[in-house]
Scaffold this motif. Structure first.
Motif, PDB file in Angstrom:
ATOM      1  N   LYS A 154       0.836  -1.187  -0.052  1.00 35.56           N
ATOM      2  CA  LYS A 154      -0.003   0.054   0.081  1.00 35.56           C
ATOM      3  C   LYS A 154       0.703   1.369   0.235  1.00 35.56           C
ATOM      4  O   LYS A 154       0.538   2.281  -0.070  1.00 35.56           O
ATOM      5  N   ASP A 157       3.203   4.143  -1.446  1.00 33.07           N
ATOM      6  CA  ASP A 157       3.465   4.932  -2.840  1.00 33.07           C
ATOM      7  C   ASP A 157       4.709   4.625  -3.363  1.00 33.07           C
ATOM      8  O   ASP A 157       5.064   4.373  -4.347  1.00 33.07           O
ATOM      9  N   VAL A 158       5.733   4.685  -2.275  1.00 31.97           N
ATOM     10  CA  VAL A 158       7.355   4.778  -2.534  1.00 31.97           C
ATOM     11  C   VAL A 158       8.079   3.855  -1.479  1.00 31.97           C
ATOM     12  O   VAL A 158       7.733   3.974  -0.321  1.00 31.97           O
ATOM     13  N   THR A 163       2.170  -4.490  -8.720  1.00 33.44           N
ATOM     14  CA  THR A 163       1.563  -3.028  -8.183  1.00 33.44           C
ATOM     15  C   THR A 163       2.612  -2.006  -8.503  1.00 33.44           C
ATOM     16  O   THR A 163       2.098  -0.805  -8.297  1.00 33.44           O
ATOM     17  N   HIS A 164       3.753  -2.363  -8.497  1.00 28.46           N
ATOM     18  CA  HIS A 164       4.917  -1.029  -8.348  1.00 28.46           C
ATOM     19  C   HIS A 164       5.678  -1.369  -9.443  1.00 28.46           C
ATOM     20  O   HIS A 164       6.044  -2.499 -10.111  1.00 28.46           O
ATOM     21  N   VAL A 221       7.942   2.336  -7.058  1.00 28.12           N
ATOM     22  CA  VAL A 221       6.819   3.437  -7.179  1.00 28.12           C
ATOM     23  C   VAL A 221       5.260   2.540  -7.524  1.00 28.12           C
ATOM     24  O   VAL A 221       5.389   1.843  -8.498  1.00 28.12           O
ATOM     25  N   ARG A 222       4.364   3.089  -6.841  1.00 24.05           N
ATOM     26  CA  ARG A 222       3.033   2.320  -7.186  1.00 24.05           C
ATOM     27  C   ARG A 222       2.533   2.883  -8.507  1.00 24.05           C
ATOM     28  O   ARG A 222       2.555   4.158  -8.733  1.00 24.05           O
ATOM     29  N   ARG A 223       2.218   1.979  -9.333  1.00 23.91           N
ATOM     30  CA  ARG A 223       1.740   2.365 -10.620  1.00 23.91           C
ATOM     31  C   ARG A 223       0.566   3.135 -10.902  1.00 23.91           C
ATOM     32  O   ARG A 223       0.405   4.148 -11.627  1.00 23.91           O
ATOM     33  N   ASP A 224      -0.382   3.076  -9.996  1.00 22.33           N
ATOM     34  CA  ASP A 224      -1.569   3.775  -9.947  1.00 22.33           C
ATOM     35  C   ASP A 224      -1.480   5.355  -9.118  1.00 22.33           C
ATOM     36  O   ASP A 224      -2.236   5.916  -9.111  1.00 22.33           O
ATOM     37  N   PHE A 225       0.003   5.528  -8.668  1.00 22.95           N
ATOM     38  CA  PHE A 225       0.258   6.957  -8.230  1.00 22.95           C
ATOM     39  C   PHE A 225       1.075   7.589  -8.905  1.00 22.95           C
ATOM     40  O   PHE A 225       1.124   8.879  -8.879  1.00 22.95           O
ATOM     41  N   PHE A 226       1.967   7.092  -9.489  1.00 23.23           N
ATOM     42  CA  PHE A 226       3.092   7.568 -10.396  1.00 23.23           C
ATOM     43  C   PHE A 226       3.092   7.189 -11.942  1.00 23.23           C
ATOM     44  O   PHE A 226       2.836   6.133 -12.224  1.00 23.23           O
TER      45      PHE A 226
END
Length: 104
Positions: free
Chosen positions: A41, A43-44, A66-67, A87-92
């Motif tokens: 969960k 993000d980084v 996911t990352h 890094v999370r794909r859905d955030f970055f």
């Protein structure tokens, strides 16, 4: 010197012990499992002193689903002490990252 000697005896016993040697040989997979189970969960995630072969293990693991795995373009295969960023794909958006390692 005494501490090093003590550590070498302990490490030698661990290497000979069947359970420990199995744990050590699966270390990369176990780390991937821990990352996926406990840190997915985030993000980084910053990882230090990673072997160059660990990049492929990360990319093909659950955390790799996911990352994105970011690593230097000129990864150090000799010392094998590389820094990796997950890094999370859905955030970055990974295409926005640029490797600045050579400038450091």
């Amino acid at each position: 010197l005494t501490v090093l000697s003590t550590w070498m005896r302990i490490a030698s016993k661990m290497a000979r012990h069947r359970n420990c040697s199995g744990t050590l040989s699966d270390k990369g997979q176990r780390i991937c499992d821990i990352l996926a189970e406990s840190y997915a969960k985030f993000d980084v995630i910053f990882l230090q002193e990673c072997a160059s072969t660990f990049v492929l293990k990360l990319e093909s693991s659950k955390i790799g689903d996911t990352h994105d795995v970011l690593f230097p373009a000129q990864i150090d295969r000799w010392r094998d002490q590389n820094s990796i960023i997950l890094v999370r794909r859905d955030f970055f958006a990974p295409e926005t990252f640029q490797d600045e390692t050579v400038r450091v």
